[in-house]
Scaffold this motif. Structure first.
Motif, PDB file in Angstrom:
ATOM      1  N   ASN A  65      60.835  47.400  44.992  1.00 38.44           N
ATOM      2  CA  ASN A  65      60.713  49.019  45.417  1.00 38.44           C
ATOM      3  C   ASN A  65      59.461  49.702  44.908  1.00 38.44           C
ATOM      4  O   ASN A  65      59.560  50.817  44.213  1.00 38.44           O
ATOM      5  N   LYS A  66      58.335  48.992  44.991  1.00 44.65           N
ATOM      6  CA  LYS A  66      57.036  49.406  44.832  1.00 44.65           C
ATOM      7  C   LYS A  66      56.566  49.530  43.321  1.00 44.65           C
ATOM      8  O   LYS A  66      55.596  50.064  42.912  1.00 44.65           O
ATOM      9  N   VAL A  82      63.774  46.611  48.203  1.00 45.90           N
ATOM     10  CA  VAL A  82      62.433  45.743  48.898  1.00 45.90           C
ATOM     11  C   VAL A  82      61.563  45.184  48.104  1.00 45.90           C
ATOM     12  O   VAL A  82      61.369  45.606  47.026  1.00 45.90           O
ATOM     13  N   ILE A  83      61.200  44.058  48.417  1.00 44.04           N
ATOM     14  CA  ILE A  83      60.520  43.041  47.575  1.00 44.04           C
ATOM     15  C   ILE A  83      59.123  42.615  48.503  1.00 44.04           C
ATOM     16  O   ILE A  83      59.114  42.530  49.556  1.00 44.04           O
ATOM     17  N   LYS A  84      57.970  42.875  47.578  1.00 43.56           N
ATOM     18  CA  LYS A  84      56.738  42.149  48.108  1.00 43.56           C
ATOM     19  C   LYS A  84      56.034  41.241  47.189  1.00 43.56           C
ATOM     20  O   LYS A  84      56.139  41.197  46.006  1.00 43.56           O
ATOM     21  N   PHE A  85      55.668  40.159  47.825  1.00 41.82           N
ATOM     22  CA  PHE A  85      54.988  39.017  46.926  1.00 41.82           C
ATOM     23  C   PHE A  85      53.563  39.159  46.843  1.00 41.82           C
ATOM     24  O   PHE A  85      53.031  39.411  48.213  1.00 41.82           O
ATOM     25  N   GLY A  86      52.732  39.102  45.810  1.00 36.28           N
ATOM     26  CA  GLY A  86      51.559  39.211  45.984  1.00 36.28           C
ATOM     27  C   GLY A  86      50.970  40.454  46.577  1.00 36.28           C
ATOM     28  O   GLY A  86      51.474  41.371  46.513  1.00 36.28           O
ATOM     29  N   ALA A  87      49.720  40.247  47.068  1.00 34.16           N
ATOM     30  CA  ALA A  87      49.117  41.501  47.948  1.00 34.16           C
ATOM     31  C   ALA A  87      49.167  41.529  49.208  1.00 34.16           C
ATOM     32  O   ALA A  87      48.740  42.198  50.182  1.00 34.16           O
ATOM     33  N   SER A  88      50.235  40.580  49.820  1.00 35.19           N
ATOM     34  CA  SER A  88      50.747  40.508  51.096  1.00 35.19           C
ATOM     35  C   SER A  88      51.234  41.903  51.620  1.00 35.19           C
ATOM     36  O   SER A  88      51.771  42.603  50.662  1.00 35.19           O
ATOM     37  N   THR A  89      51.313  42.360  52.586  1.00 35.09           N
ATOM     38  CA  THR A  89      51.746  43.446  53.315  1.00 35.09           C
ATOM     39  C   THR A  89      53.104  43.184  53.759  1.00 35.09           C
ATOM     40  O   THR A  89      53.975  44.137  54.186  1.00 35.09           O
ATOM     41  N   ARG A  90      53.558  41.879  53.838  1.00 33.49           N
ATOM     42  CA  ARG A  90      55.024  41.730  54.605  1.00 33.49           C
ATOM     43  C   ARG A  90      56.278  42.040  53.225  1.00 33.49           C
ATOM     44  O   ARG A  90      55.723  41.604  52.256  1.00 33.49           O
TER      45      ARG A  90
END
Length: 129
Positions: A65-66, A82-90
């Protein structure tokens, strides 16, 4: 569902990373070979059950969540996170039953807005192609 369920210490888990043997392979160079683990735990004594995310300590980290999370710490996931891994935009959105949803309406509204914004950004990128 995507990913492969595996048994580990009586709990199911899914690996996330760049290696092809990861259950959720991610190709972005900022994602570690083994980046994170999603693990389901049954409730025991004072420990809550549910889905947990564990970042394995790569250079670029993981956000929920940012918010960037501390590595090597379990974080309980809830429906809509909402999950984001590394610098990926996915972005990856946690799906599940409503009873595992947010504690309050404000938290749910924030997650819905983050998911809506992520979807809109993706749609805008697709239009530019």
């Amino acid at each position: 569902s995507s990913g492969i369920n595996a048994e580990y210490g009586g709990s199911e888990y899914v690996t996330v990373g760049r290696l092809p043997d990861c259950d959720v392979p991610c190709l972005h160079p900022s994602i570690s070979r083994y980046h994170a683990v999603l693990q389901h735990r049954s409730p025991e004594n004072d420990t809550p059950g549910g889905l947990f995310l564990f970042d394995l300590g790569g250079n670029y980290g993981t956000t929920i969540n940012k918010v960037k999370i501390k590595p090597k710490t379990y974080y309980q996931m809830k429906t809509g996170y909402v999950i984001k891994f590394g610098a990926s935009t996915r972005l990856y959105i946690v799906k599940g039953p409503p009873d595992e949803a947010f504690d309050d309406e404000e938290e749910m509204a924030e997650a819905k807005e983050a998911a809506r914004a992520a979807t809109q950004t993706t749609e805008e990128r697709i239009k530019k192609l």
